[in-house]
Scaffold this active site. Structure first.
Site, PDB file in Angstrom:
ATOM      1  N   HIS A   1      17.047  48.442   8.472  1.00 15.15           N
ATOM      2  CA  HIS A   1      18.089  47.749   8.060  1.00 15.15           C
ATOM      3  C   HIS A   1      19.164  48.898   7.060  1.00 15.15           C
ATOM      4  CE1 HIS A   1      16.224  43.375   8.205  1.00 15.15           C
ATOM      5  NE2 HIS A   1      15.972  44.220   9.250  1.00 15.15           N
TER       6      HIS A   1
ATOM      7  N   CYS B   1      11.505  59.670 -10.442  1.00  9.22           N
ATOM      8  CA  CYS B   1      11.477  60.045 -11.694  1.00  9.22           C
ATOM      9  C   CYS B   1      10.432  59.104 -12.362  1.00  9.22           C
ATOM     10  CB  CYS B   1      12.732  59.743 -12.376  1.00  9.22           C
ATOM     11  SG  CYS B   1      13.406  58.070 -12.084  1.00  9.22           S
TER      12      CYS B   1
ATOM     13  N   THR C   1      10.506  55.795 -13.404  1.00 10.90           N
ATOM     14  CA  THR C   1      10.605  54.315 -12.840  1.00 10.90           C
ATOM     15  C   THR C   1      11.181  54.351 -11.407  1.00 10.90           C
ATOM     16  OG1 THR C   1      12.773  54.380 -14.057  1.00 10.90           O
ATOM     17  CG2 THR C   1      10.860  53.502 -15.139  1.00 10.90           C
TER      18      THR C   1
ATOM     19  N   HIS D   1      23.281  45.946  11.765  1.00 10.99           N
ATOM     20  CA  HIS D   1      23.089  46.784  10.457  1.00 10.99           C
ATOM     21  C   HIS D   1      24.064  47.996  10.582  1.00 10.99           C
ATOM     22  CE1 HIS D   1      19.471  44.108   9.724  1.00 10.99           C
ATOM     23  NE2 HIS D   1      18.961  44.559  10.912  1.00 10.99           N
TER      24      HIS D   1
ATOM     25  N   ASP E   1      11.738  64.444 -11.809  1.00 12.78           N
ATOM     26  CA  ASP E   1      11.810  64.923 -13.344  1.00 12.78           C
ATOM     27  C   ASP E   1      10.232  65.099 -13.867  1.00 12.78           C
ATOM     28  OD1 ASP E   1      10.920  62.411 -13.935  1.00 12.78           O
ATOM     29  OD2 ASP E   1      12.635  61.897 -15.196  1.00 12.78           O
TER      30      ASP E   1
HETATM   31  C1  RB5 Z   1      11.915  59.933 -18.467  1.00 14.89           C
HETATM   32  O1  RB5 Z   1      11.125  59.857 -19.623  1.00 14.89           O
HETATM   33  C2  RB5 Z   1      12.326  58.667 -17.697  1.00 14.89           C
HETATM   34  O2  RB5 Z   1      13.319  58.109 -18.717  1.00 14.89           O
HETATM   35  C3  RB5 Z   1      12.686  59.018 -16.512  1.00 14.89           C
HETATM   36  O3  RB5 Z   1      11.718  59.685 -15.784  1.00 14.89           O
HETATM   37  C4  RB5 Z   1      13.399  57.866 -15.461  1.00 14.89           C
HETATM   38  O4  RB5 Z   1      12.028  56.774 -15.714  1.00 14.89           O
HETATM   39  C5  RB5 Z   1      14.546  57.339 -15.749  1.00 14.89           C
HETATM   40  O5  RB5 Z   1      15.195  56.448 -15.195  1.00 14.89           O
END
Ligand code: RB5
Length: 150
Positions: free
Chosen positions: A99, A66, A68, A134, A9
């Site tokens: 694993h 993304c 996080t 595994h 994203d």
């Molecule tokens: C976008 O701002 C953020 O929420 C997305 O990239 C992600 O971290 C969501 O889990």
């Protein structure tokens, strides 16, 4: 496995651009499934594309990024047969292959720097699945997907 599908994203866009060129340098065929720029998008739209691509071609692997890595983790692991693994360190990158037979690598573009991310990708791509005990555990997950009971 020479084909890698990748998407992000907006939170993972700049890391995705860097990883696409890194994968090409390493000689992989890369299917960049978007987005094309840093404009705000919804991570499920891109996570779903990669989960479907890897489900349809079990010889391929995926990478999703993304901000996080959490949103992409939630999305891709809804698909039976997908083993998406969020990695921010080299130990996890190695063990999730050995694993867990990870078939989608997930990273947080706002969590890991580009240099570390490249190392994570390299380890994740080069580490084989260990099988043995595994595999038995993965079989239980596959069985659950089929029947909803162990
Ligand atoms: C976008 O701002 C953020 O929420 C997305 O990239 C992600 O971290 C969501 O889990």
């Amino acid at each position: 496995m020479d084909l890698i599908a990748i998407a992000s994203d907006h939170g993972g866009f700049s890391l995705k651009v860097d990883i696409v060129s890194f994968l090409k340098e390493l000689g992989y065929e890369v299917n960049d499934m978007g987005p094309k720029n840093q404009n705000s998008v919804d991570y499920p739209d891109y996570g779903i594309r990669i989960a479907q691509a890897v489900t349809q071609n079990t010889d391929s692997r995926g990478i999703v990024i993304c901000g996080t890595g959490i949103g992409m983790s939630i999305v891709v692991n809804r698909f039976p047969g997908i083993r998406g693994t969020l990695c921010s360190d080299l130990y996890t990158a190695k063990l999730c292959r050995g694993h867990n037979d990870s078939n989608i690598l997930i990273m947080g573009g706002r969590v890991v720097g580009h240099g570390l991310a490249r190392e994570i990708v390299k380890v994740w791509l080069s580490t084989p699945f260990d099988g043995g005990r595994h595999q038995k555990r993965l079989d239980k997950i596959n069985q659950f997907d089929k029947s909803n009971k162990i």
